[in-house]
Motif scaffolding. Structure first.
Motif: not given
Ligand SMILES: Cc1cc2nc3c(=O)[nH]c(=O)nc-3n(C[C@H](O)[C@H](O)[C@H](O)COP(=O)(O)OP(=O)(O)OC[C@H]3O[C@@H](n4cnc5c(N)ncnc54)[C@H](O)[C@@H]3O)c2cc1C
Length: 371
Positions: A10, A12, A33, A41-42, A202-204, A307-308, A310, A332
């Motif tokens: 990642g 980001g 990444d 996307q993140g 991130g969100r993954w 935007c996301w 977490t 995270c």
């Protein structure tokens, strides 16, 4: 012998900062990444992020923020780009007793941070763009400001690359495994080996945490940009602070100085709401909510972007060693307020990866606290 000292998954906000600190310290770094630089996307896109020190989420964050400010100021010079942190001042508004106002004040007092308390008339006199309800209390913090997440990630990656990091975009990690001697990371382009793995996905995160079952909630948020009828100059960083407002209806909403070129608009977004899901507030509804506070902003909605977040249950981050693997660090669950910390959390992760310890206070972020 592993190919790399550390692999960062990642690139980001947090991964890019970690890779920069590690490479600067002479580590052999692989950064991976799944998407290209600047993707949307993140969580690290949308032109602007609030940076502040009087932290209503907890006074325990303040030492990290003091160090983050030093690192933000250094990063622009180091990357050879204009300053990344633009100090605009910040207003934290609500009724007395609201989290944003009371929490900011408690942090400012505990750490002796520069601040002023204003009533509604004081806010209007200082910033005529605002017309808060009469029972509003506000904390003004002069050093609050804005960072562009896209520019910041690019700067961190540039520093990492300059110090020899092997940064690969469009290369998704499919799986990883750890053994006594290190970690093997599998991608479509083959296995890579490293002594230590830093997971900053991130969100993954839920897909990659290797059996660490964290109660993470991934939620969409929407950023809105408005076109004030009088033009956006009155909302520029030289005269309009970043702001956060605990609305009496239970909606926590925020906005930023207009840092983009003329015509790009003034940004505002819903952070949390008890009225309905934050992502369900339309541009028109956000404009209606803001009309009493910012009467000149108007209702001309220019654009919106997803935007996301977490989120963890306590909205504190998850940063530290993976409880099952001594070679794996986890970062995270930044719960919608992480970006301002990227350089200092990156520094802490790099220190943990290289020295096994960090002096930065990370107790609040213990990955095992939910088990
Ligand atoms: C609308 C919005 C407003 C916000 N406002 C603020 C603010 O004002 N101030 C603030 O401090 N914070 C704010 N935040 C929070 C902050 O932006 C985030 O905490 C931060 O960007 C999170 O960074 P990250 O590195 O965890 O995630 P990301 O930047 O999303 O990076 C994760 C990276 O991991 C990569 N990845 C995932 N899985 C894999 C895989 N299997 N293989 C390879 N790569 C993978 C992804 O492609 C991605 O690039 C906001 C967030 C949002 C959504």
């Amino acid at each position: 012998m592993t190919e790399y000292d550390v692999c960062v998954v990642g690139l980001g906000g947090f991964g890019s900062a970690t890779a920069a600190h590690l490479a600067r310290n002479g580590q052999r770094v692989l950064g991976l990444d799944r998407y290209p630089i600047g993707h949307t996307q993140g969580a690290s896109h949308g032109e602007s992020r609030i940076v502040r020190q009087a932290y209503f989420e907890g006074a325990g964050y303040v030492p990290l923020l003091l160090r983050a400010y030093e690192l933000w100021d250094r990063l622009g010079d180091e990357a050879g780009v204009p300053p990344l942190l633009v100090r605009t001042g910040g207003l934290f508004l609500g009724r007395p007793g609201s989290r944003v106002f009371d929490g900011s004040l408690a942090s400012a007092r505990e750490w002796g941070l520069d601040h002023e308390v204003l009533d509604a008339a004081g806010v209007r006199a200082r910033f005529p763009q605002f017309n808060p309800p009469p029972d509003t209390a506000a904390l003004f913090e002069p050093v609050a400001g804005v960072v562009s997440p896209e520019r910041a990630v690019a700067a961190q990656l540039a520093v990492a690359a300059r110090h020899g990091a092997d940064l690969r975009h469009d290369e998704a990690v499919e799986s990883w495994s750890a053994s006594g001697t290190g970690v093997t990371i599998r991608t479509a382009r083959g296995p890579h080996t490293a002594g230590t793995l830093v997971l900053a996905p991130g969100r993954w995160a839920p897909e990659l945490l290797g059996g660490l079952d964290l109660p993470l909630r991934v939620e969409r948020r929407v950023m809105h940009w408005f076109d004030p009828p009088g033009g956006q100059a009155a909302y520029g960083p030289d005269r309009f602070p970043i702001w956060m407002w605990d609305h009496p209806d239970g909606t926590s909403i925020y906005g930023l100085s207009a840092v983009g070129p003329p015509g790009s608009g003034v940004k505002a977004a819903v952070h949390h709401s008890t009225v309905k899901a934050p992502a369900d507030w339309s541009g028109a509804e956000v404009a209606e909510l803001l009309a009493p506070l910012l009467p000149g902003l108007g209702a001309r909605h220019l654009r919106a972007m997803d935007c996301w977040y977490t989120l963890t249950p306590d909205e504190h981050f998850v940063v530290g060693w993976h409880p099952a693997y001594e070679q794996v660090l986890v970062a995270c669950g930044f719960s919608g307020h992480g970006f301002k910390f990227t350089p200092v959390i990156g520094e802490a992760l790099a220190q943990l990866a290289v020295d096994g310890v960090t002096a930065h206070p990370l107790d609040l972020f213990d990955p095992t606290r939910f088990s």
